[in-house]
Every structure is written in C-alpha cells, then in structure tokens.
Design an enzyme around this catalytic site. Structure first.
Site, PDB file in Angstrom:
ATOM      1  N   GLY A  13       0.891  -1.313   0.103  1.00 31.19           N
ATOM      2  CA  GLY A  13      -0.053   0.022  -0.235  1.00 31.19           C
ATOM      3  C   GLY A  13       0.906   1.370   0.079  1.00 31.19           C
ATOM      4  N   ARG A  74       1.399  -5.413  -5.264  1.00 27.85           N
ATOM      5  CA  ARG A  74       1.656  -6.717  -4.366  1.00 27.85           C
ATOM      6  C   ARG A  74       1.658  -7.724  -5.379  1.00 27.85           C
ATOM      7  NH1 ARG A  74      -2.799  -3.864  -1.263  1.00 27.85           N
ATOM      8  NH2 ARG A  74      -1.804  -3.341   0.376  1.00 27.85           N
ATOM      9  N   ASP A 105       5.314  -4.550   6.399  1.00 25.60           N
ATOM     10  CA  ASP A 105       5.906  -5.744   7.065  1.00 25.60           C
ATOM     11  C   ASP A 105       6.025  -6.938   5.770  1.00 25.60           C
ATOM     12  OD1 ASP A 105       5.905  -5.298   9.504  1.00 25.60           O
ATOM     13  OD2 ASP A 105       4.299  -6.355  10.349  1.00 25.60           O
ATOM     14  N   THR A 127       3.805   3.039   5.961  1.00 25.20           N
ATOM     15  CA  THR A 127       2.358   2.612   6.081  1.00 25.20           C
ATOM     16  C   THR A 127       1.597   3.740   6.859  1.00 25.20           C
ATOM     17  OG1 THR A 127       0.947   1.140   6.940  1.00 25.20           O
ATOM     18  CG2 THR A 127       3.180   1.057   7.607  1.00 25.20           C
ATOM     19  N   ASP A 129      -0.684   2.816   8.481  1.00 26.86           N
ATOM     20  CA  ASP A 129      -1.329   2.161   9.480  1.00 26.86           C
ATOM     21  C   ASP A 129      -0.322   2.249  10.894  1.00 26.86           C
ATOM     22  OD1 ASP A 129      -3.297   1.276   8.077  1.00 26.86           O
ATOM     23  OD2 ASP A 129      -2.746  -0.639   7.791  1.00 26.86           O
ATOM     24  N   ASP A 131       1.857   0.106  11.952  1.00 30.80           N
ATOM     25  CA  ASP A 131       1.882  -1.012  12.394  1.00 30.80           C
ATOM     26  C   ASP A 131       3.338  -1.827  12.220  1.00 30.80           C
ATOM     27  OD1 ASP A 131       1.599  -1.248   9.851  1.00 30.80           O
ATOM     28  OD2 ASP A 131       0.073  -2.948   9.921  1.00 30.80           O
ATOM     29  N   ARG A 173      -6.399  -2.282   8.876  1.00 29.34           N
ATOM     30  CA  ARG A 173      -7.108  -3.568   8.787  1.00 29.34           C
ATOM     31  C   ARG A 173      -6.745  -4.208  10.236  1.00 29.34           C
ATOM     32  NH1 ARG A 173      -6.618  -5.445   3.270  1.00 29.34           N
ATOM     33  NH2 ARG A 173      -4.535  -5.351   3.797  1.00 29.34           N
TER      34      ARG A 173
HETATM   35  O1  F6P Z   1      -1.881  -0.927   4.807  1.00 27.82           O
HETATM   36  C1  F6P Z   1      -2.284   0.205   4.668  1.00 27.82           C
HETATM   37  C2  F6P Z   1      -3.893  -0.079   4.497  1.00 27.82           C
HETATM   38  O2  F6P Z   1      -4.483   1.048   4.173  1.00 27.82           O
HETATM   39  C3  F6P Z   1      -4.892  -0.760   5.291  1.00 27.82           C
HETATM   40  O3  F6P Z   1      -5.184   0.171   6.383  1.00 27.82           O
HETATM   41  C4  F6P Z   1      -5.901  -1.317   4.359  1.00 27.82           C
HETATM   42  O4  F6P Z   1      -6.722  -2.086   4.856  1.00 27.82           O
HETATM   43  C5  F6P Z   1      -5.086  -1.715   3.068  1.00 27.82           C
HETATM   44  O5  F6P Z   1      -4.124  -0.942   3.049  1.00 27.82           O
HETATM   45  C6  F6P Z   1      -6.247  -1.653   2.219  1.00 27.82           C
HETATM   46  O6  F6P Z   1      -5.117  -1.884   0.884  1.00 27.82           O
HETATM   47  P1  F6P Z   1      -5.667  -1.883  -0.524  1.00 27.82           P
HETATM   48  O7  F6P Z   1      -7.108  -1.541  -0.638  1.00 27.82           O
HETATM   49  O8  F6P Z   1      -4.861  -1.036  -1.516  1.00 27.82           O
HETATM   50  O9  F6P Z   1      -5.560  -3.273  -0.869  1.00 27.82           O
END
Ligand code: F6P
Length: 322
Positions: A13, A74, A105, A127, A129, A131, A173
């Site tokens: 992301g 990804r 991660d 990120t 998040d 996290d 998430r």
């Molecule tokens: O990792 C960041 C994040 O924004 C999370 O909070 C979210 O769940 C996820 O990416 C969504 O990613 P995508 O919609 O790009 O698959």
C-alpha cells in the site's frame, strides 16, 4: 568491494512521503557517487527488469507529492522461489548490488528473502497504519492522521448543525493506532479498535446516552477498519439513542495527499540513513525511529517484535470525551 549501483522500489500500500524517501535515497546515493535505478511497481518490476535510471533531476519536484512516482503493487509470484530467482537474475544482469525497499511488513519479508539469496536489502517503513512493531512512527502515518482529522472536523460541522451522530470508519485492517489517535484529536465519544474487545451497548450506546443527559447533542463514533460494520451500526445507534446517525467510510482518501512536514523530514532522514547502511556493507536491516533517533534492526528480529497498544491513551480517549 564498494557498492556501485543500487535500486529503490515501493511495495504494498502506498503512503504519503514515499516520494520524499525515493528522493532521499536517490540523492544520498548519487552524492556518494553510487548509481541508482528506480524499479516500477515494486517486486513485479524487479522480476521483469522494469527499471529506470534515477538522476538528480528525476527526483525534482516530488518531495511534496503523495503517492509514489515508481508505482506500487503486491505480487504473489515474487514470494515463490521462481519469482525470487527472476528478481535476483534481473539485478545481476543490471549490476544492481543492493536494494532499498519502501513498504510494510510484507515487503520486508520479500527484502529478507532477497538478502538470504545474496542481494543486500534495507527496508524503510512506509504505511499509514503505523503497524511496524520496531518503529514509533512510520512514513505516511502523520499525514494520514491529519487527513482523517480534517475530514472528521468537516463531518463534525454538519453533525453539529443537525444534532446528529456520525459513525466513521478510518483505515487500519489489523491496527488501531490511526483510529485511537484520531479519536483523541477529534474528541470522539467512542473508539472501537481491533486490539481491544468492545461491547457495543456499553462502549457506544451507553456513552452516547450518558453524554446526552449532560446536554451533548452531536457525536462522533470512531471505528477502525479492522472492526468495521459502520453501515450496520448507524441504524442501531439511531434506534437506541434517538439521534439521527450517518455512517461514513473515509477509505483511501487517507492514503493520498501531500505529506506533512513530519513525514517529509522523516522520509528524508530515513532514506539517507538507508543508503549509508547499504554502503557500509549492512543488509537485512529495517530503518526505524525511536525517541526521534534513527536506528536499525535486523529484519527477522523486527518482524518478530510486538508493538504494544497504547492502553493509557485509550483510557485518556475514554475519560476526556463525554
Ligand atoms: O496497509 C495500509 C492499508 O491502508 C490498510 O489500512 C488497509 O486495510 C489496506 O491498506 C488496504 O489496501 P488496498 O485497498 O490497497 O488493498
């Protein structure tokens, strides 16, 4: 033997500040006489050799831009032995001797796999998040906090005008850091995060009712993506409290936008640090910040660490919003 050429890629992301980090990696390396290539679409581009030479000018005018000029992706294939060997072969063919990986991660696991196969990698935590366990602040987090706060301030204006409740989902998430900190910043009556089990009646309905008894007439309920369910919660809140309730999912707006001062400076410092690590012969490291000091950890060790949830701040959130 000194490294002569490195690559930089963005994976997973995107996060505001990735461009500032690409610029820092590129300029720090060029300053030291090391060639740099950008890799398009993360590990996907590493496997296919989708590279672009980076110059001082190719990173001009990007420090203020959200997203990533190198694009992100990804890849499932990359995590297979065959995919990894493709990436290693491309790097060998192009004389790439080290890679700076910008991501979270999952991206660092890929960096570790590459290092184990002889290609030195260093990770930069990017990120929204926040996290990454070994790191107090990831690149992008501060900007996302501010974006979410500004959006919710706007929701508050309209909730106030109509004596309503707004139930808002923010990203995260698996982690509630964004939700908790935004909740404190906007004075949410209730915050639901994946790290703490909640009771809807006690933690949402009863809190709204108690505040209403003191004269409060508009409310923000903040919900982390990992808890979810705001569309279902809105009618339940309306029915149980009598306050008209609207649900809003902030979504990917939180991932975009011009990075904050904090994220630009952090990305610049971390990018510079990552190049110094690679040139000093270090690999399989994640760059982190703790108490405003940059440091680095072995990726394996970093991935095993657990980030404690800030239960004290959670209590502050609960005690201050009523
Ligand atoms: O990792 C960041 C994040 O924004 C999370 O909070 C979210 O769940 C996820 O990416 C969504 O990613 P995508 O919609 O790009 O698959």
């Amino acid at each position: 033997m000194a490294i002569k050429k490195i690559a930089v890629l963005t994976s997973g992301g995107d996060a505001p500040g990735m461009n500032a980090a690409i610029r820092a990696v590129t300029r720090a390396a060029l300053f030291k006489g090391v060639e740099v290539v950008g890799v398009y679409r993360g590990y996907v581009g590493l496997m296919s050799g989708d590279f672009v030479p980076m110059t001082m000018r190719s990173v001009s005018d990007i420090i203020q831009r959200g997203g990533t000029i190198l694009y992100s992706a990804r890849s499932h294939e990359f995590h297979t032995e065959e995919g990894m060997q493709k990436a290693i072969a491309q790097c060998r063919a192009h004389g790439i001797e080290g890679v700076v990986v910008l991501g979270g991660d999952g991206s660092f696991r890929g960096a570790q796999d590459l290092t184990r196969r002889g290609l030195p990698c260093v990770g930069l935590p990017c990120t929204i998040d926040n996290d990454i366990s070994c790191c107090e602040h990831t690149i992008g987090y501060d900007t996302a906090l501010n974006t979410a706060m500004e959006m919710i301030d706007k929701l508050r204006d309209t909730s106030m005008s109509h004596d309503r409740c707004s139930v808002v989902e923010v990203m995260g998430r698996e982690a509630g850091y964004l939700a908790l900190n935004v909740a404190v910043a906007v004075g949410a009556i209730s915050v639901l995060v994946p790290e703490i089990q909640h009771d809807f009646q006690r933690d949402v309905i009863d809190r709204i009712r108690a505040a209403a008894l003191t004269g409060k007439k508009h409310f923000i309920v903040l919900v982390a993506e990992g808890v979810g369910g705001v569309l279902e919660m809105a009618p339940q809140i309306e029915k149980a409290t009598g306050f008209e309730t609207r649900a809003t999912i902030l979504g990917h707006v939180q991932r975009g936008g011009s990075p904050s001062v904090y994220d630009r400076v952090l990305a610049s410092r971390m990018g510079h640090y990552a190049v110094e690590l690679l040139l000093a012969g270090q690999s399989n490291r994640v760059v982190t910040v703790q108490n405003d000091r940059l440091m680095d950890f072995d990726i394996e060790e970093a991935l095993r660490m657990k980030k404690p949830f800030d239960e004290h701040l959670f209590r502050v959130a609960q005690e201050l919003s009523m």
